[in-house]
Design a protein around this motif. Structure first.
Motif, short mmCIF file in Angstrom:
data_model
loop_
_atom_site.label_atom_id
_atom_site.label_comp_id
_atom_site.label_asym_id
_atom_site.label_seq_id
_atom_site.Cartn_x
_atom_site.Cartn_y
_atom_site.Cartn_z
N UNK A 144 76.80 39.14 -55.33
CA UNK A 144 76.69 40.57 -54.67
C UNK A 144 77.14 40.78 -54.19
N UNK A 145 77.90 40.64 -53.03
CA UNK A 145 78.23 40.79 -52.18
C UNK A 145 79.38 41.49 -52.47
N UNK A 146 80.07 42.51 -51.48
CA UNK A 146 81.28 42.91 -51.80
C UNK A 146 81.11 44.03 -53.12
N UNK A 147 79.78 43.77 -53.29
CA UNK A 147 79.69 44.82 -54.57
C UNK A 147 78.43 45.94 -55.12
N UNK A 148 77.23 45.44 -53.93
CA UNK A 148 76.34 45.82 -53.65
C UNK A 148 76.05 45.59 -52.33
N UNK A 149 75.16 47.64 -51.59
CA UNK A 149 74.96 47.87 -49.95
C UNK A 149 73.48 48.07 -50.17
N UNK A 150 73.39 47.28 -49.61
CA UNK A 150 71.69 47.32 -49.03
C UNK A 150 71.70 49.08 -47.86
N UNK A 151 70.66 49.61 -47.53
CA UNK A 151 70.20 50.91 -46.47
C UNK A 151 68.80 50.74 -46.36
N UNK A 152 68.87 51.26 -45.06
CA UNK A 152 67.54 51.99 -45.54
C UNK A 152 67.09 53.08 -44.46
N UNK A 153 65.68 53.32 -44.59
CA UNK A 153 65.41 54.78 -43.91
C UNK A 153 64.13 54.94 -42.61
N UNK A 154 64.31 54.12 -41.98
CA UNK A 154 63.16 53.75 -41.59
C UNK A 154 61.91 54.99 -41.24
N UNK A 155 62.62 56.19 -40.79
CA UNK A 155 61.72 56.79 -40.55
C UNK A 155 60.85 57.19 -41.74
N UNK A 178 78.39 52.23 -62.12
CA UNK A 178 77.67 51.79 -60.80
C UNK A 178 75.98 52.89 -61.02
N UNK A 179 74.61 51.66 -60.29
CA UNK A 179 73.68 52.71 -59.95
C UNK A 179 73.39 52.95 -58.51
N UNK A 180 71.99 52.85 -58.00
CA UNK A 180 71.50 53.57 -57.17
C UNK A 180 70.02 53.49 -56.81
N UNK A 181 69.48 52.15 -56.76
CA UNK A 181 67.81 52.18 -56.78
C UNK A 181 67.16 52.48 -55.32
N UNK A 182 66.56 53.55 -55.96
CA UNK A 182 65.76 54.00 -54.41
C UNK A 182 63.88 52.46 -54.40
N UNK A 183 63.41 53.14 -53.40
CA UNK A 183 61.90 52.69 -53.41
C UNK A 183 62.41 53.00 -51.99
N UNK A 184 60.63 53.60 -52.47
CA UNK A 184 59.39 54.12 -51.35
C UNK A 184 58.52 53.77 -50.99
N UNK A 185 57.96 53.67 -49.46
CA UNK A 185 56.68 53.09 -49.51
C UNK A 185 55.62 54.26 -48.97
N UNK A 235 67.17 51.08 -50.08
CA UNK A 235 68.30 51.65 -51.05
C UNK A 235 69.07 50.52 -51.48
N UNK A 236 69.37 50.67 -52.91
CA UNK A 236 70.31 49.16 -53.06
C UNK A 236 71.02 50.40 -54.09
N UNK A 237 72.61 50.47 -53.60
CA UNK A 237 73.23 51.07 -53.92
C UNK A 237 74.79 49.80 -54.55
N UNK A 260 63.22 45.16 -49.39
CA UNK A 260 65.02 44.36 -49.75
C UNK A 260 64.55 44.38 -51.49
N UNK A 261 65.29 43.86 -51.41
CA UNK A 261 65.60 44.31 -53.92
C UNK A 261 65.33 42.29 -54.34
N UNK A 262 64.56 42.26 -54.82
CA UNK A 262 64.90 40.86 -55.66
C UNK A 262 64.43 41.83 -57.16
#
Length: 120
Positions: free
Chosen positions: A63-74, A17-24, A79-81, A35-37
């Protein structure tokens, strides 16, 4: 000026597993979609997952069932788990943010990319 900065890529064995993060940064607005490409050598960039500000998510079938995307709007973070990784998931992963409003129309922003390598 909007900047997207990814982190969390690396080398992992298949099944790991890996967890990607992206800060704007550089903007206080909430992006309509984040999103993630990914792009593997010799292949076109493809959508992995995206999520709207209301948390409605969309995934590529592979990637369905393996990856999960989430976000912190504030905090303007997405994130991409990634679980159960496969060698075919190896690619450069790019963060994307879309702003849509009367001021800019539609504006796409991209990060520099982070390498994900899955060994067999």
């Amino acid at each position: 000026q909007v900047q997207l900065r990814e982190s969390g890529g690396g080398l992992v064995q298949a099944g790991g597993s890996l967890r990607l993060s992206c800060v704007a940064s550089g903007s206080t607005i909430t992006f309509n979609t984040m999103g993630w490409y990914r792009q593997a050598p010799g292949k076109q960039r493809e959508l992995v997952a995206s999520i709207r500000s209301g948390s409605s998510a969309n995934y590529a079938d592979v990637v369905k069932g393996r990856f999960t995307i989430s976000r912190d709007n504030a905090k303007n973070i997405v994130y991409l788990q990634m679980n159960s990784l496969k060698p075919d998931d190896s690619a450069v992963y790019y963060c994307n943010a879309v702003r849509q409003d009367a001021y800019v129309g539609t504006a796409n922003y991209w990060g520099q990319g982070t390498q994900v390598t899955v060994s067999s």
